[in-house]
Design a protein around this motif. Structure first.
Motif, short mmCIF file in Angstrom:
data_model
loop_
_atom_site.label_atom_id
_atom_site.label_comp_id
_atom_site.label_asym_id
_atom_site.label_seq_id
_atom_site.Cartn_x
_atom_site.Cartn_y
_atom_site.Cartn_z
N ASN A 1 38.87 33.91 57.96
CA ASN A 1 38.25 33.96 56.73
C ASN A 1 38.50 34.89 55.71
O ASN A 1 38.52 34.55 54.59
CB ASN A 1 36.47 33.78 56.88
N HIS A 2 38.91 36.21 56.32
CA HIS A 2 38.98 37.26 55.18
C HIS A 2 40.51 36.96 54.68
O HIS A 2 40.54 37.04 53.39
CB HIS A 2 39.21 38.25 55.82
N SER B 1 42.50 33.20 48.02
CA SER B 1 41.84 32.54 47.16
C SER B 1 41.44 33.49 45.75
O SER B 1 41.96 33.09 44.67
CB SER B 1 40.22 32.07 47.43
N GLN B 2 41.24 34.81 45.96
CA GLN B 2 41.01 35.68 44.96
C GLN B 2 42.64 36.15 44.51
O GLN B 2 42.63 36.22 43.09
CB GLN B 2 40.65 37.14 45.62
N MET C 1 47.07 33.86 38.64
CA MET C 1 47.22 32.94 37.60
C MET C 1 46.42 33.24 36.27
O MET C 1 46.90 33.12 35.17
CB MET C 1 46.49 31.75 38.24
N ALA C 2 45.24 33.94 36.46
CA ALA C 2 44.61 34.33 35.02
C ALA C 2 45.39 35.21 34.31
O ALA C 2 45.14 35.75 33.14
CB ALA C 2 42.99 34.95 35.38
N TYR D 1 51.40 30.13 40.96
CA TYR D 1 51.00 31.00 42.09
C TYR D 1 50.68 30.19 43.46
O TYR D 1 49.63 29.49 43.30
CB TYR D 1 50.25 32.21 41.64
N CYS D 2 51.34 30.22 44.43
CA CYS D 2 50.82 29.78 45.42
C CYS D 2 50.72 30.48 46.68
O CYS D 2 51.50 31.40 46.83
CB CYS D 2 51.78 28.17 45.86
N CYS D 3 50.01 30.38 47.64
CA CYS D 3 49.66 30.83 48.89
C CYS D 3 49.70 29.97 50.21
O CYS D 3 49.39 28.80 50.00
CB CYS D 3 48.26 31.65 49.04
#
Length: 134
Positions: free
Chosen positions: A19-20, A26-27, A33-34, A91-93
């Motif tokens: 979960n971390h 996500s962050q 992207m911002a 941007y992808c993860c």
């Protein structure tokens, strides 16, 4: 405006819970992207592989933060150079965890973005990426 790209690999400093990692990804995706940063972040078995590209000043400042981030150890910069154009549209993860280890990171998908790098950079990233996804 100069465009810049940095690629690195590192190991996590402490074993992160799934979960971390999801929160981190996500962050990272939202922040990058911002800030008009494109690239990719992969995580597998305690290791990170990342390519970041965008405005030269922004990318260099971001990489300084990454170098000082205590979640990383054994950070190795693969390349750090000016680029003519971005290779990634956004941007992808992606990551492998104990819950999805049967899924494979698609090496060919990620390699397609390297076609405009010089030959020595392509070779270095291909070798690292192959070792990373195996």
């Amino acid at each position: 405006m100069k465009r810049w790209a940095i690629c690195y690999v590192s190991s996590e400093n402490d074993r992160m819970e799934e979960n971390h990692i999801e929160i981190l990804f996500s962050q990272t995706q939202r922040n990058n992207m911002a800030n008009d940063i494109s690239g990719i972040l992969l995580y597998s078995q305690g290791n990170f592989f990342q390519v970041i590209e965008g405005n030269a000043i922004t990318i260099k400042e971001l990489f300084k933060k990454i170098e000082n981030d205590d979640r990383h150890r054994n950070l190795f910069r693969v390349f750090n150079r000016e680029i003519k154009q971005d290779q990634y549209d956004d941007y992808c993860c992606d990551f492998l965890t104990k819950y999805n280890q049967s899924e494979e990171l698609n090496e060919n998908y990620y390699l397609q973005f390297l076609k405009n790098l010089d030959h020595s950079s392509q070779t270095a990233v291909q070798n690292i990426l192959k070792a990373f996804v195996d």
